[in-house]
Each structure stands twice: as structure tokens, then as C-alpha cells.
Write an enzyme that holds these catalytic residues in place. Structure first.
Site, PDB file in Angstrom:
ATOM      1  N   SER A 153     -58.876 -28.428  29.321  1.00  0.00           N
ATOM      2  CA  SER A 153     -58.367 -29.897  29.132  1.00  0.00           C
ATOM      3  C   SER A 153     -57.118 -29.492  28.866  1.00  0.00           C
ATOM      4  O   SER A 153     -56.072 -28.596  28.937  1.00  0.00           O
ATOM      5  CB  SER A 153     -58.106 -29.201  27.455  1.00  0.00           C
ATOM      6  OG  SER A 153     -57.663 -30.710  26.460  1.00  0.00           O
ATOM      7  N   TYR A 181     -59.679 -24.242  19.464  1.00  0.00           N
ATOM      8  CA  TYR A 181     -59.861 -24.504  20.730  1.00  0.00           C
ATOM      9  C   TYR A 181     -59.068 -24.785  21.796  1.00  0.00           C
ATOM     10  O   TYR A 181     -59.281 -24.833  23.378  1.00  0.00           O
ATOM     11  CB  TYR A 181     -59.896 -26.419  20.660  1.00  0.00           C
ATOM     12  CG  TYR A 181     -59.942 -27.425  21.396  1.00  0.00           C
ATOM     13  CD1 TYR A 181     -61.233 -27.786  21.611  1.00  0.00           C
ATOM     14  CD2 TYR A 181     -59.131 -28.482  21.874  1.00  0.00           C
ATOM     15  CE1 TYR A 181     -62.047 -27.982  22.351  1.00  0.00           C
ATOM     16  CE2 TYR A 181     -59.772 -28.284  22.910  1.00  0.00           C
ATOM     17  CZ  TYR A 181     -60.966 -28.832  23.448  1.00  0.00           C
ATOM     18  OH  TYR A 181     -61.530 -30.401  24.246  1.00  0.00           O
TER      19      TYR A 181
HETATM   20  P1  NAD Z   1     -68.834 -35.348  23.616  1.00  0.00           P
HETATM   21  O1  NAD Z   1     -68.951 -34.949  22.388  1.00  0.00           O
HETATM   22  O2  NAD Z   1     -69.454 -37.125  24.144  1.00  0.00           O
HETATM   23  O3  NAD Z   1     -68.982 -34.219  24.489  1.00  0.00           O
HETATM   24  C1  NAD Z   1     -68.757 -33.182  24.037  1.00  0.00           C
HETATM   25  C2  NAD Z   1     -70.846 -32.251  24.365  1.00  0.00           C
HETATM   26  O4  NAD Z   1     -70.918 -31.227  24.577  1.00  0.00           O
HETATM   27  C3  NAD Z   1     -71.641 -33.129  22.578  1.00  0.00           C
HETATM   28  O5  NAD Z   1     -71.776 -34.192  24.350  1.00  0.00           O
HETATM   29  C4  NAD Z   1     -72.435 -32.224  22.950  1.00  0.00           C
HETATM   30  O6  NAD Z   1     -73.708 -32.473  23.779  1.00  0.00           O
HETATM   31  C5  NAD Z   1     -71.834 -30.854  23.456  1.00  0.00           C
HETATM   32  N1  NAD Z   1     -72.472 -30.129  22.570  1.00  0.00           N
HETATM   33  C6  NAD Z   1     -70.996 -29.594  21.353  1.00  0.00           C
HETATM   34  N2  NAD Z   1     -71.783 -28.167  20.109  1.00  0.00           N
HETATM   35  C7  NAD Z   1     -72.906 -27.396  21.473  1.00  0.00           C
HETATM   36  C8  NAD Z   1     -73.384 -26.711  20.973  1.00  0.00           C
HETATM   37  N3  NAD Z   1     -73.276 -25.866  20.429  1.00  0.00           N
HETATM   38  N4  NAD Z   1     -74.306 -26.878  22.074  1.00  0.00           N
HETATM   39  C9  NAD Z   1     -75.035 -27.329  22.996  1.00  0.00           C
HETATM   40  N5  NAD Z   1     -74.119 -28.861  23.261  1.00  0.00           N
HETATM   41  C10 NAD Z   1     -72.942 -28.765  22.359  1.00  0.00           C
HETATM   42  O7  NAD Z   1     -66.699 -35.271  23.889  1.00  0.00           O
HETATM   43  P2  NAD Z   1     -66.228 -35.065  25.241  1.00  0.00           P
HETATM   44  O8  NAD Z   1     -64.939 -35.251  25.639  1.00  0.00           O
HETATM   45  O9  NAD Z   1     -66.375 -36.004  25.796  1.00  0.00           O
HETATM   46  O10 NAD Z   1     -66.246 -33.526  25.455  1.00  0.00           O
HETATM   47  C11 NAD Z   1     -66.722 -32.742  27.070  1.00  0.00           C
HETATM   48  C12 NAD Z   1     -65.813 -31.594  27.676  1.00  0.00           C
HETATM   49  O11 NAD Z   1     -64.239 -32.592  27.556  1.00  0.00           O
HETATM   50  C13 NAD Z   1     -65.463 -31.116  26.360  1.00  0.00           C
HETATM   51  O12 NAD Z   1     -65.333 -29.723  26.985  1.00  0.00           O
HETATM   52  C14 NAD Z   1     -63.716 -31.607  25.648  1.00  0.00           C
HETATM   53  O13 NAD Z   1     -63.227 -30.037  25.118  1.00  0.00           O
HETATM   54  C15 NAD Z   1     -63.856 -32.215  26.666  1.00  0.00           C
HETATM   55  N6  NAD Z   1     -62.148 -32.827  26.465  1.00  0.00           N
HETATM   56  C16 NAD Z   1     -61.967 -33.625  25.720  1.00  0.00           C
HETATM   57  C17 NAD Z   1     -61.045 -34.420  25.649  1.00  0.00           C
HETATM   58  C18 NAD Z   1     -61.287 -35.449  25.203  1.00  0.00           C
HETATM   59  O14 NAD Z   1     -60.004 -36.491  24.783  1.00  0.00           O
HETATM   60  N7  NAD Z   1     -61.981 -36.523  24.966  1.00  0.00           N
HETATM   61  C19 NAD Z   1     -60.132 -33.598  26.209  1.00  0.00           C
HETATM   62  C20 NAD Z   1     -60.179 -32.644  27.147  1.00  0.00           C
HETATM   63  C21 NAD Z   1     -60.891 -31.944  27.457  1.00  0.00           C
END
Ligand code: NAD
Ligand code: MG
Length: 306
Positions: free
Chosen positions: A198, A211
């Protein structure tokens, strides 16, 4: 909602377009989705690319395992990989079954293997079993996308209790170690590991101290492992998203009062949509990035990274 449709484009990612206007500036209402949140319940909806992502055969017959592939960035990546010709296994939490079903229905239309496996990434045994199940379902493994993540904003440091602290480290970074360890015996030269980090790994917001620490660890993990596995022909890289409209954000990832402005302070002036991340994952998964190792591709809407 009025802007649901406007937020989903049918113009494919290869058509010349103004990045400022590719998606509208969203102003999500304050909302607090239960658990990890569902794409199906977000207001407005996020764009996973199901109506727009166009594949060009860049991952033909590749076999990919994507954690957290039920929603957000993981789901958009799964759709892109399937459109590029890959077999795909996604993991998700049992309570995310509805989202997983929706994504698998999109994947199945591509005529490749599309399998969902429910389980908790905090569980060491699951990290091992899921790799074995994916290998069995696809007959091998070429691409591991360590994408599942947990983000819970806390305004006060003392509010980060041990349960949150350990769960955040377990899901975000320890599971990446465990999944790679389980996957390595199956990965051959040409394989690719892609970790979702991130922009906060470089600019930690004061509300995301736990985080952001895990995301900094992922950057370091990627660079160290990238060096160790390069001589074996296995490339390790990362993608660093900026503010992307996914269920992570309205399910406790941001203080609710900050949701209406989400992503608006980026140079592009808007939040990113999940499908805008997918091409970075496709690039890193495909042999065209053969000399890219230990890299972190920022997809941040212009937020500067080192
Ligand atoms: P999202 O909620 O759609 O996806 C995250 C997924 O993580 C969930 O769908 C879930 O299946 C999984 N997860 C969470 N806890 C879990 C657990 N205990 N066991 C198994 N699976 C679990 O959100 P996203 O934003 O698409 O996240 C995907 C990645 O992107 C993450 O690593 C997040 O940190 C990263 N990210 C997101 C952003 C943003 O702005 N959305 C920014 C930077 C990084
Ligand atoms: Mg989800």
C-alpha cells in the site's frame, strides 16, 4: 444509487481516455458495513471490470491463486487474469460467499478453471491446505497473488488491542510468509509471486499504525525474497495501491466521516476503482516483466512514492 451506473465503465482499459474522467469523483455516504464488508452492499458500487476488462492472451493457460479474490482489488485481478486466459482459484472468508459466487460466475464465462476456497488466512493450516487445494484444482501453480488484507482504523493508539494487532499482522504479512512457503515446492522457473502492499507503507496515516506497519513489512519482504528466488527463475514483486474504492474502506478501514472525501486529495482528484489495479498484476504475472524483480508498482492516482 444515482451514481452506481456512472461508476461502472464499459470502455475497455486499452481505449485512450482521460484518467481524470475515467470514473466520476465519488462521495460515498457515511456507512459502516459489517465484518469485512461485501462488494454487493457498497454504496456506490465499485468497478471490478466485469463489463470492461479486455484480455489479450497475456496469461494463457497460467494457473493463479489469488487470496481475497471475492471483492475489491483481488476480484478485479481475478477477472482480468481469467480474461487473459488463466485458470484462477480465489480465496475468501465464509461470510463473503455471496461476493465469491458473483466473481466466480464472471470467471466461469471465460471457460477456464474457476474455483473458490473459503477459509481464514489467520489459520496456519489453511495457508498450507489452500495451496494444496489450488494445485489440485488447476493441476499446478504459476502465480501466487498475496492480496488478502485487514485494515481497521483507530483514532487512538491505545484502541489497537491485541486481537486487532495480531489479526492484522497474521492476515497481512504472516500469511504471505506461510503461503509462499507452501507454494514454493510447486513453483517452477517463470512463476511469479505478487504481494499487495500500500501507499501507506511510505506515508503512514496516524489512524492506521498497525496496518501501515504490516505494509512496510510487505515491501521489505518482497525485496528480500525477490533476491533469494530470482536465481530460481521465480520473480517476486508488489503492487502498492493508493485509495481504492473497495469493501475494506467502508467496513472500518476508514473513520466513517472520512468516506465522503475518499480519494479526492489525490492528484487525479478521485478514488481509484479496483479494475484500475488489475493491469499492474497482469504485467507482473506475465513473462513480459521478466527483468522486473523486487519491484513495487505504485498505482496511487499520483500520490508520490519513493
Ligand atoms: P477487500 O475487502 O475487497 O479485499 C480484502 C480481502 O481480504 C477480503 O475480501 C477478504 O477475503 C480478505 N481477508 C480479510 N481478512 C481475512 C481473513 N482473516 N482471512 C482470509 N481472508 C481475509 O479490499 P481491497 O481493498 O481490495 O483489499 C485488497 C488488498 O489491497 C489488501 O491487501 C489491502 O490492504 C490492499 N490495499 C487496499 C487499498 C484500498 O484503498 N482499498 C489501498 C492499499 C492497499
Ligand atoms: Mg471481500
Amino acid at each position: 444509487m444515482a451514481n452506481d451506473d456512472a461508476n461502472t465503465t464499459t470502455t475497455d482499459q486499452l481505449t485512450l481516455q482521460d484518467p481524470v474522467k475515467r470514473y466520476p469523483v465519488i462521495s460515498p455516504p457515511e456507512q459502516s458495513l459489517p465484518g469485512t464488508g461485501l462488494d454487493a452492499e457498497m454504496t456506490p458500487k465499485a468497478d471490478l471490470g466485469e463489463h470492461s476488462y479486455r484480455g489479450t492472451g497475456r496469461l494463457t493457460a497460467r494457473k493463479a491463486l489469488i487470496t481475497g479474490g471475492d471483492s475489491g482489488i483481488g476480484a478485479a485481478t481475478a477477472i482480468a487474469f481469467a480474461r487473459e486466459g488463466a485458470d484462477v482459484v480465489i480465496t475468501y472468508l465464509p461470510e463473503e460467499e455471496k461476493d465469491a459466487r458473483n466473481v466466480l460466475a464472471v470467471l466461469e464465462k471465460e471457460g477456464r478453471t474457476a474455483v473458490g476456497i473459503a477459509g481464514d488466512l489467520r489459520d496456519r493450516q489453511f495457508c498450507q491446505d489452500v495451496v494444496a487445494q489450488a494445485v489440485e484444482a488447476m493441476g499446478g501453480l504459476d502465480v501466487l497473488v498475496n492480496n488478502g488484507g485487514k485494515q481497521v482504523a483507530q483514532k487512538e493508539f491505545e484502541a489497537i488491542d491485541d486481537e486487532q494487532l495480531e489479526a492484522t499482522f497474521d492476515v497481512n504479512i504472516l500469511a504471505q510468509f506461510r503461503l509462499v512457503r507452501a507454494a514454493l515446492p510447486h513453483l517452477k522457473p517463470g512463476a511469479s509471486i505478487i504481494n499487495t502492499t500500500s501507499v501507506v507503507s511510505y506515508m503512514p496515516p496516524e489512524t492506521l499504525i498497525d496496518y501501515a506497519s504490516t505494509k512496510a513489512a510487505i515491501n521489505n519482504f518482497t525485496k528480500g525474497l525477490g533476491q533469494q528466488l530470482a536465481p530460481k527463475g521465480i520473480r517476486v514483486n508488489a503492487v502498492a495501491p493508493g485509495p481504492i474504492w473497495t469493501p475494506l474502506q467502508p467496513s472500518g478501514g476508514q473513520p466513517t466521516e472520512e468516506l465522503p472525501d475518499f480519494g479526492q486529495s489525490t492528484p487525479l482528484g478521485r478514488a481509484g476503482q479496483p479494475t484500475e489495479l488489475a493491469p499492474a498484476y497482469v504485467f507482473l504475472a506475465s513473462p513480459e516483466s521478466s527483468y522486473v524483480v523486487g519491484a513495487t508498482i505504485p498505482v496511487t492516482g499520483g500520490m508520490p512514492t519513493p
